[in-house]
Design a protein around this motif. Structure first.
Motif, PDB file in Angstrom:
ATOM      1  N   LEU A 127       0.798  -1.226   0.000  1.00  0.00           N
ATOM      2  CA  LEU A 127       0.000   0.000   0.000  1.00  0.00           C
ATOM      3  C   LEU A 127       0.833   1.280   0.000  1.00  0.00           C
ATOM      4  O   LEU A 127       0.488   2.227  -0.716  1.00  0.00           O
ATOM      5  N   PRO A 128       1.932   1.383   0.775  1.00  0.00           N
ATOM      6  CA  PRO A 128       2.723   2.628   0.715  1.00  0.00           C
ATOM      7  C   PRO A 128       3.254   2.929  -0.685  1.00  0.00           C
ATOM      8  O   PRO A 128       3.216   4.083  -1.137  1.00  0.00           O
ATOM      9  N   LYS A 129       3.723   1.903  -1.391  1.00  0.00           N
ATOM     10  CA  LYS A 129       4.238   2.122  -2.748  1.00  0.00           C
ATOM     11  C   LYS A 129       3.113   2.474  -3.711  1.00  0.00           C
ATOM     12  O   LYS A 129       3.289   3.284  -4.627  1.00  0.00           O
ATOM     13  N   LEU A 130       1.966   1.869  -3.514  1.00  0.00           N
ATOM     14  CA  LEU A 130       0.814   2.219  -4.351  1.00  0.00           C
ATOM     15  C   LEU A 130       0.376   3.658  -4.104  1.00  0.00           C
ATOM     16  O   LEU A 130      -0.001   4.379  -5.038  1.00  0.00           O
ATOM     17  N   ASN A 131       0.434   4.081  -2.846  1.00  0.00           N
ATOM     18  CA  ASN A 131       0.075   5.474  -2.528  1.00  0.00           C
ATOM     19  C   ASN A 131       1.018   6.454  -3.225  1.00  0.00           C
ATOM     20  O   ASN A 131       0.589   7.505  -3.721  1.00  0.00           O
ATOM     21  N   LYS A 132       2.303   6.111  -3.250  1.00  0.00           N
ATOM     22  CA  LYS A 132       3.270   6.966  -3.940  1.00  0.00           C
ATOM     23  C   LYS A 132       2.968   7.020  -5.438  1.00  0.00           C
ATOM     24  O   LYS A 132       3.050   8.076  -6.068  1.00  0.00           O
ATOM     25  N   ALA A 133       2.629   5.846  -5.998  1.00  0.00           N
ATOM     26  CA  ALA A 133       2.307   5.800  -7.434  1.00  0.00           C
ATOM     27  C   ALA A 133       1.065   6.629  -7.737  1.00  0.00           C
ATOM     28  O   ALA A 133       0.990   7.314  -8.764  1.00  0.00           O
ATOM     29  N   LEU A 134       0.090   6.595  -6.835  1.00  0.00           N
ATOM     30  CA  LEU A 134      -1.137   7.363  -7.029  1.00  0.00           C
ATOM     31  C   LEU A 134      -0.863   8.872  -6.941  1.00  0.00           C
ATOM     32  O   LEU A 134      -1.372   9.662  -7.748  1.00  0.00           O
ATOM     33  N   ALA A 137       0.893   9.944 -10.068  1.00  0.00           N
ATOM     34  CA  ALA A 137      -0.067  10.051 -11.179  1.00  0.00           C
ATOM     35  C   ALA A 137      -0.842  11.360 -11.100  1.00  0.00           C
ATOM     36  O   ALA A 137      -1.075  12.034 -12.115  1.00  0.00           O
ATOM     37  N   LEU A 138      -1.237  11.730  -9.897  1.00  0.00           N
ATOM     38  CA  LEU A 138      -2.017  12.952  -9.700  1.00  0.00           C
ATOM     39  C   LEU A 138      -1.253  14.187 -10.164  1.00  0.00           C
ATOM     40  O   LEU A 138      -1.826  15.121 -10.722  1.00  0.00           O
ATOM     41  N   HIS A 139       0.070  14.178  -9.948  1.00  0.00           N
ATOM     42  CA  HIS A 139       0.876  15.357 -10.263  1.00  0.00           C
ATOM     43  C   HIS A 139       1.415  15.356 -11.692  1.00  0.00           C
ATOM     44  O   HIS A 139       1.850  16.418 -12.175  1.00  0.00           O
ATOM     45  N   THR A 140       1.424  14.230 -12.367  1.00  0.00           N
ATOM     46  CA  THR A 140       2.044  14.174 -13.694  1.00  0.00           C
ATOM     47  C   THR A 140       1.044  14.074 -14.837  1.00  0.00           C
ATOM     48  O   THR A 140       1.370  14.436 -15.968  1.00  0.00           O
ATOM     49  N   LEU A 141      -0.163  13.612 -14.568  1.00  0.00           N
ATOM     50  CA  LEU A 141      -1.150  13.475 -15.634  1.00  0.00           C
ATOM     51  C   LEU A 141      -1.692  14.836 -16.063  1.00  0.00           C
ATOM     52  O   LEU A 141      -1.778  15.766 -15.254  1.00  0.00           O
ATOM     53  N   ASN A 142      -2.055  14.923 -17.322  1.00  0.00           N
ATOM     54  CA  ASN A 142      -2.728  16.138 -17.799  1.00  0.00           C
ATOM     55  C   ASN A 142      -4.007  16.358 -17.016  1.00  0.00           C
ATOM     56  O   ASN A 142      -4.747  15.408 -16.727  1.00  0.00           O
ATOM     57  N   ALA A 359      -0.029   1.365 -13.776  1.00  0.00           N
ATOM     58  CA  ALA A 359       0.952   1.354 -14.861  1.00  0.00           C
ATOM     59  C   ALA A 359       2.330   1.743 -14.359  1.00  0.00           C
ATOM     60  O   ALA A 359       3.343   1.118 -14.699  1.00  0.00           O
ATOM     61  N   ASP A 360       2.384   2.782 -13.512  1.00  0.00           N
ATOM     62  CA  ASP A 360       3.654   3.234 -12.943  1.00  0.00           C
ATOM     63  C   ASP A 360       4.264   2.149 -12.065  1.00  0.00           C
ATOM     64  O   ASP A 360       5.476   1.891 -12.124  1.00  0.00           O
ATOM     65  N   PHE A 361       3.435   1.477 -11.254  1.00  0.00           N
ATOM     66  CA  PHE A 361       3.912   0.410 -10.374  1.00  0.00           C
ATOM     67  C   PHE A 361       4.508  -0.730 -11.196  1.00  0.00           C
ATOM     68  O   PHE A 361       5.573  -1.266 -10.862  1.00  0.00           O
TER      69      PHE A 361
END
Length: 472
Positions: A127-134, A137-142, A359-361
């Motif tokens: 879960l911690p790594k998934l939270n980082k990936a999320l 995603a929030l900061h890099t997606l259009n 996808a990032d994970f």
């Protein structure tokens, strides 16, 4: 091959050899294993590799270390027989079990020991790594992920799924994949695209209750076929069904099926593909559990042998990574236009943020590392759950022996009604899945499904003991 890869293969091979000897009772509880130095000499490996093999066996609770003495076998193989091969009636069942399904799932509570839920516990997820990936995603997606995806789904995710398909012999590209809202979403879109009200679909029996609920909601008829607890659907029964019935779609869980846990041998999968090609009937193959294998290699699936495009493979990360993310996918094969149209009409696009996070994970190589740990834990859980059932349930109890996934199918004396048993266990805050949930016919009333997705603890041991006491 790099030395690290070779060492990894060697210690797993050594551990697999001892595992087989323990599970077949060639080695029994109390037997002393060769010393680490003896392992080094016998297999011509380093001390580190030999120790890794024993650490792996310890992690599965198969052996224990005795200081200044060595390693000893600590696991007693279960003595329970396998459940019987199912023998459903060949008529089309229509006995709706939504009441019992609702009773079990309305009873979901953090206060209960949920042996009924077919998902891994949160403690087993990264879960911690998934939270980082999320967050990434929030900061890099259009538009911070607030916009629509392409109807096919996130391109990066589809590329990663295509890359992972090589583990089962697939040769997919990102254009061969459509993302969905979980595996249920994938099945729903495929079924809507390929059937109409009144059509008949052929399934294993028992079968995941969600498939039955989908079929009923779409006005479909369900033909349940005999299934073996180790090798899956009976091929001869499928041949007969295809010859004698007008079937619009076959739907199979080929690897570590839910609820029985069986896996179709590769030869059976080849034969299934040959049969559907002969009758030109699409196969919807659910392979959600394929990555959760306990052996050295991932099992292939029916899609591996598909050259006609009739096999639609569907899967998700719901059973391996993040159930609530609802990230799934399918390979539409020759039915791409129909399924794409259904997805667009029903949802327009899949969820943007969770797709990008998964996808990032996957892209960072974290998925394979996580799966390796998860498989080891689930194997450990499975052995402990089976041993507890052997210890606490009546002697005539029959239990499946899955080689992956996290489902145990338990068959009790015919006099036991597990729906009534559930009413007793839930009062003690213990939930399981009664067998009647997994059929539209009046059968499996003396069966139940237990999920070993919860880590093995004294609390779990006591829960299984309690169920056994109530049965007795």
């Amino acid at each position: 091959m790099k030395n690290t890869e070779l060492n990894s293969y060697l210690y797993e091979t050594i551990a697999a050899g001892f595992t087989q000897q323990i599970l077949s009772a060639v080695l029994i509880t109390g037997d002393k294993l060769p010393s680490v130095r003896e392992i080094c000499r016998q297999y011509k490996v380093s001390m580190s590799t030999a120790l890794q093999a024993y650490y792996l066996l310890e992690s599965k609770s198969l052996i224990r270390s005795v200081p200044k003495s060595g390693y000893y076998v600590s696991y007693t193989p279960q003595t329970n027989a396998l459940p019987n091969q199912s023998n459903p009636s060949l008529y089309i069942g229509n006995e709706n079990t939504s009441d019992i399904v609702s009773k079990v799932y309305d009873g979901i509570s953090s206060d209960h020991i949920m042996l009924s839920l077919g998902v891994p516990a949160a403690a087993l997820l990264p879960l911690p790594k998934l939270n980082k990936a999320l967050t990434h995603a929030l900061h890099t997606l259009n538009e911070n992920g607030s916009g629509y995806e392409h109807v096919l789904g996130n391109p990066k995710l589809r590329r990663q799924i295509a890359r992972l398909s090589s583990s089962w012999g697939g040769k997919l590209t990102e254009n061969d994949i459509i993302t969905t809202a979980g595996c249920t979403g994938a099945m729903l879109q495929a079924i809507i695209a390929l059937t109409k009200t009144g059509d008949t679909i052929a399934v294993e029996s028992p079968v995941y209750f969600g498939i039955l609920q989908l079929a009923l909601s779409l006005g479909l008829k369900v033909l349940e076929l005999p299934t073996h607890p180790e090798t899956g659907i009976e091929i001869e029964a499928l041949k007969t069904a295809l010859r004698k019935n007008k079937i619009s779609l076959c739907l199979l869980i080929s690897n570590f099926s839910n609820p029985m846990g069986g896996t179709m041998p590769a030869e059976h999968k080849k034969e299934v593909v040959r049969l559907i090609e002969h009758y030109h009937i699409p196969l919807l193959e659910n392979d959600m559990y394929g990555d959760l294998y306990f052996g050295h290699d991932r099992p292939v699936n029916c899609k591996t042998f598909d050259e006609s495009g009739l096999v639609i493979l569907c899967s998700s990360v719901s059973k391996t990574l993040a159930p609530g993310y609802r990230v799934g996918w399918l390979t539409p094969g020759k039915f791409s236009a129909q399924i794409r149209q259904v997805k667009f009409a029903a949802a327009i696009s899949s969820t943007t943020l969770t797709q990008e996070a998964v996808a990032d994970f996957l892209e960072r190589g974290r998925y394979e590392s996580h799966l390796k740990k998860l498989r080891t834990t689930l194997n450990h859980n499975c052995l402990n759950y089976m041993e507890a059932i052997s210890k606490y349930f009546p002697g005539e109890t029959k239990v499946s022996r899955p080689q992956g996934g996290f489902m145990l199918w338990v068959e009790l004396d015919a006099k036991v009604n597990t729906a009534r048993l559930y009413d007793q266990t839930i009062k003690r805050n213990i939930s399981f899945a009664p067998g009647r949930m997994f059929t539209l016919q009046n059968q499996y009333n003396n069966c139940l499904r237990l999920s070993y997705g919860l880590p093995w603890t004294d609390q779990i041991n006591h829960a299984i003991k309690t169920i056994g006491s109530l049965i007795r």
